[in-house]
Design a protein around this motif. Structure first.
Motif: not given
Length: 243
Positions: A56-57, A85-86, A221-224, A239-242
């Protein structure tokens, strides 16, 4: 199925005005003035869902390297794993006033020239970052904890690249006959010989994994704000979500 989900996400983006550039295992979605954005700004690097923390990272890091946002095309179950994970906390098992707890990577740490490091433990070893003096956040140490006890510690993540044998109590290597020999590094004696790593674990000798330190993978990098998940269910994007 992962390739099919990637195709479904790309088609959804295409219908919203993104220009899609396909590559072998990912796609780049480029918006223009006519694009109806999916809630994620700028260019997107669309990838099939990965479910291991390091995968993922690394996907996020690949996107950030191209000044893009990682967009995972994911089954609902995988989407939940990626979010775990994120988020809360990003890229970490846990974080509190006492420090950070890391995920493991598939890599194993070496014990100098003695082979790969291992430890005597009933439970899997855990890497934590703790304040160096136990009170303030000015300086920290990377600490390996096993069954509630500290086994070894390093002043920085960089020191984990090539640890000395003296940092660990045990090491293992494969002998000429294919068996794994565990050596007690304090005495130089053989602690046991095993047919497999699984047999080592069954006898309480556990390989020492390298910790997954987020900033060593994704830089600053700012992960969120560096990722989003497109959930694909029943052949469509639901859905598309952060973060």
């Amino acid at each position: 199925m992962k390739t099919r989900r990637l195709e479904i996400v790309c088609e959804t983006l295409r219908t919203r005005g993104y220009e899609i550039e396909r590559a072998d295992r990912h796609a780049v979605a480029v918006p223009d003035d006519e694009t109806d954005p999916v809630g994620v700004p700028g260019e997107l690097r669309v990838v099939p869902a990965r479910t291991t923390p390091v995968g993922v990272l690394e996907a996020v890091a690949d996107a950030v390297a191209g000044d893009r946002t990682a967009l995972f095309a994911a089954h609902p179950v995988d989407a939940a794993t990626i979010r775990d994970v994120l988020t809360d906390p990003p890229g970490l098992v846990a974080a509190d006033e006492d420090g950070r707890t890391f995920y493991d990577t598939p890599d194993r740490l070496r014990a100098g020239d003695a082979g790969l490091a291992c430890c005597r433990a009933a439970e899997p070893p855990v890497w934590r970052e703790r304040p160096a003096d136990g009170v303030t956040a000015e300086g920290s140490r990377f600490v390996l904890r096993v069954d509630g006890e500290t086994v070894t510690a390093f002043d920085s993540a960089a020191d984990l690249a090539c640890p000395a044998a003296s940092a660990f109590g045990y090491a293992y290597r494969r002998d000429d006959d294919g068996r794994f020999r565990v050596e007690n590094l304090d005495t130089g004696r053989t602690a046991g010989r095993f047919a497999s790593v699984g047999e080592m674990r069954a006898n309480a000798y556990r390989p020492v994994p390298a910790p997954l330190v987020p900033e060593r993978v994704v830089g600053d990098a700012h992960l969120p704000t560096s990722w989003a998940v497109a959930t694909v269910d029943d052949g469509r994007v639901t859905a598309v979500e952060g973060a």
